[in-house]
Design an enzyme around this catalytic site. Structure first.
Site, PDB file in Angstrom:
ATOM      1  N   LYS A   9       0.814  -1.213   0.000  1.00  0.00           N
ATOM      2  CA  LYS A   9       0.000   0.000   0.000  1.00  0.00           C
ATOM      3  C   LYS A   9       0.856   1.275   0.000  1.00  0.00           C
ATOM      4  O   LYS A   9       2.060   1.229   0.258  1.00  0.00           O
ATOM      5  CB  LYS A   9      -0.937  -0.022   1.211  1.00  0.00           C
ATOM      6  CG  LYS A   9      -1.972  -1.147   1.140  1.00  0.00           C
ATOM      7  CD  LYS A   9      -2.895  -1.102   2.349  1.00  0.00           C
ATOM      8  CE  LYS A   9      -3.969  -2.158   2.275  1.00  0.00           C
ATOM      9  NZ  LYS A   9      -4.886  -2.065   3.439  1.00  0.00           N
ATOM     10  N   PHE A  57     -16.010   2.807   6.434  1.00  0.00           N
ATOM     11  CA  PHE A  57     -14.617   3.152   6.146  1.00  0.00           C
ATOM     12  C   PHE A  57     -14.303   3.212   4.647  1.00  0.00           C
ATOM     13  O   PHE A  57     -13.173   3.513   4.262  1.00  0.00           O
ATOM     14  CB  PHE A  57     -13.669   2.154   6.824  1.00  0.00           C
ATOM     15  CG  PHE A  57     -13.852   0.717   6.385  1.00  0.00           C
ATOM     16  CD1 PHE A  57     -13.305   0.251   5.201  1.00  0.00           C
ATOM     17  CD2 PHE A  57     -14.584  -0.163   7.171  1.00  0.00           C
ATOM     18  CE1 PHE A  57     -13.477  -1.070   4.795  1.00  0.00           C
ATOM     19  CE2 PHE A  57     -14.761  -1.494   6.781  1.00  0.00           C
ATOM     20  CZ  PHE A  57     -14.204  -1.943   5.583  1.00  0.00           C
ATOM     21  N   ARG A  85      -1.046 -14.413   4.227  1.00  0.00           N
ATOM     22  CA  ARG A  85      -1.803 -13.807   5.329  1.00  0.00           C
ATOM     23  C   ARG A  85      -1.041 -13.943   6.648  1.00  0.00           C
ATOM     24  O   ARG A  85      -1.068 -13.046   7.486  1.00  0.00           O
ATOM     25  CB  ARG A  85      -3.209 -14.405   5.400  1.00  0.00           C
ATOM     26  CG  ARG A  85      -3.992 -14.032   4.117  1.00  0.00           C
ATOM     27  CD  ARG A  85      -5.464 -14.199   4.212  1.00  0.00           C
ATOM     28  NE  ARG A  85      -6.085 -13.349   5.205  1.00  0.00           N
ATOM     29  CZ  ARG A  85      -6.390 -12.060   5.037  1.00  0.00           C
ATOM     30  NH1 ARG A  85      -6.081 -11.443   3.912  1.00  0.00           N
ATOM     31  NH2 ARG A  85      -6.998 -11.385   5.991  1.00  0.00           N
ATOM     32  N   THR A  91      -4.770  -7.378  10.764  1.00  0.00           N
ATOM     33  CA  THR A  91      -5.131  -6.134  10.078  1.00  0.00           C
ATOM     34  C   THR A  91      -4.703  -4.916  10.887  1.00  0.00           C
ATOM     35  O   THR A  91      -4.173  -3.953  10.343  1.00  0.00           O
ATOM     36  CB  THR A  91      -6.653  -6.096   9.825  1.00  0.00           C
ATOM     37  OG1 THR A  91      -7.010  -7.243   9.049  1.00  0.00           O
ATOM     38  CG2 THR A  91      -7.057  -4.839   9.090  1.00  0.00           C
ATOM     39  N   ARG A 102       3.012  -6.232   8.967  1.00  0.00           N
ATOM     40  CA  ARG A 102       2.265  -5.121   9.568  1.00  0.00           C
ATOM     41  C   ARG A 102       2.864  -4.679  10.898  1.00  0.00           C
ATOM     42  O   ARG A 102       2.898  -3.486  11.198  1.00  0.00           O
ATOM     43  CB  ARG A 102       0.796  -5.494   9.708  1.00  0.00           C
ATOM     44  CG  ARG A 102       0.094  -5.500   8.344  1.00  0.00           C
ATOM     45  CD  ARG A 102      -1.351  -5.887   8.455  1.00  0.00           C
ATOM     46  NE  ARG A 102      -2.053  -5.713   7.191  1.00  0.00           N
ATOM     47  CZ  ARG A 102      -3.040  -6.497   6.783  1.00  0.00           C
ATOM     48  NH1 ARG A 102      -3.450  -7.510   7.548  1.00  0.00           N
ATOM     49  NH2 ARG A 102      -3.632  -6.272   5.629  1.00  0.00           N
ATOM     50  N   ASN A 112      -1.992   0.229   6.862  1.00  0.00           N
ATOM     51  CA  ASN A 112      -1.478  -1.035   7.398  1.00  0.00           C
ATOM     52  C   ASN A 112      -0.571  -1.801   6.426  1.00  0.00           C
ATOM     53  O   ASN A 112      -0.465  -3.017   6.490  1.00  0.00           O
ATOM     54  CB  ASN A 112      -2.612  -1.910   7.931  1.00  0.00           C
ATOM     55  CG  ASN A 112      -3.556  -2.391   6.853  1.00  0.00           C
ATOM     56  OD1 ASN A 112      -3.421  -2.056   5.686  1.00  0.00           O
ATOM     57  ND2 ASN A 112      -4.533  -3.188   7.258  1.00  0.00           N
ATOM     58  N   HIS A 115      -2.105  -5.374   1.513  1.00  0.00           N
ATOM     59  CA  HIS A 115      -3.382  -6.069   1.315  1.00  0.00           C
ATOM     60  C   HIS A 115      -3.043  -7.466   0.838  1.00  0.00           C
ATOM     61  O   HIS A 115      -2.095  -7.653   0.071  1.00  0.00           O
ATOM     62  CB  HIS A 115      -4.220  -5.365   0.236  1.00  0.00           C
ATOM     63  CG  HIS A 115      -5.334  -6.221  -0.302  1.00  0.00           C
ATOM     64  ND1 HIS A 115      -6.587  -6.235   0.259  1.00  0.00           N
ATOM     65  CD2 HIS A 115      -5.367  -7.118  -1.328  1.00  0.00           C
ATOM     66  CE1 HIS A 115      -7.348  -7.102  -0.410  1.00  0.00           C
ATOM     67  NE2 HIS A 115      -6.629  -7.645  -1.381  1.00  0.00           N
TER      68      HIS A 115
END
Length: 137
Positions: A9, A57, A85, A91, A102, A112, A115
């Site tokens: 991100k 959000f 993951r 998250t 993260r 964060n 994705h």
């Protein structure tokens, strides 16, 4: 071989940690089958996150995802989706295990860092959103 989608991100791209994140994928046995740096348009971000359109959000998520470039990657390997993951962590980075992406690179639940597809079925949809079959090797 299972494939999954990862997006680094805008917050992590701005921190110049792209290489560190990609290296973690490879160290965990995931192969980079395709990758590109791009900047999402508002239309693209809204379409990609359409599943969240009714959530409170949504606007902030779209605004964040178009705030700077992202790196979109197809990861391939045994149990690629679950492995990615696990590498990402929770998250909310405050709840992420130490040593996860993260925990190490994210600032907040919104910014964060990454994705990752949440199912094998969604991975296929997400990969097709960003990549043509001929781009994945």
């Amino acid at each position: 071989m299972e494939q999954t989608l990862s997006i680094i991100k805008p917050d992590a791209v701005a921190k110049n940690v792209i290489g560190q994140i990609l290296a973690r994928f490879e160290a965990a046995g995931l192969r980079i089958a395709a990758t590109k740096k791009t900047r999402l348009s508002r239309v693209d971000a809204e379409a990609f996150y359409a599943i969240h359109a009714e959530r409170p959000f949504f606007k902030d998520l779209v605004d964040f995802m178009i705030s700077g470039p992202v790196v979109v990657t197809v990861l391939e390997g045994e149990n690629a989706m679950a492995k990615n993951r696990e590498l990402m962590g929770a998250t909310n980075p405050a709840e992420a295990e130490p040593g996860t992406i993260r925990a190490d690179f994210a600032d907040s639940i919104d910014a964060n860092a990454v994705h990752g597809s949440d199912s094998v079925e969604n991975a296929e949809i997400e990969i097709n959103f960003f990549f043509a079959k001929r781009e994945i090797h």
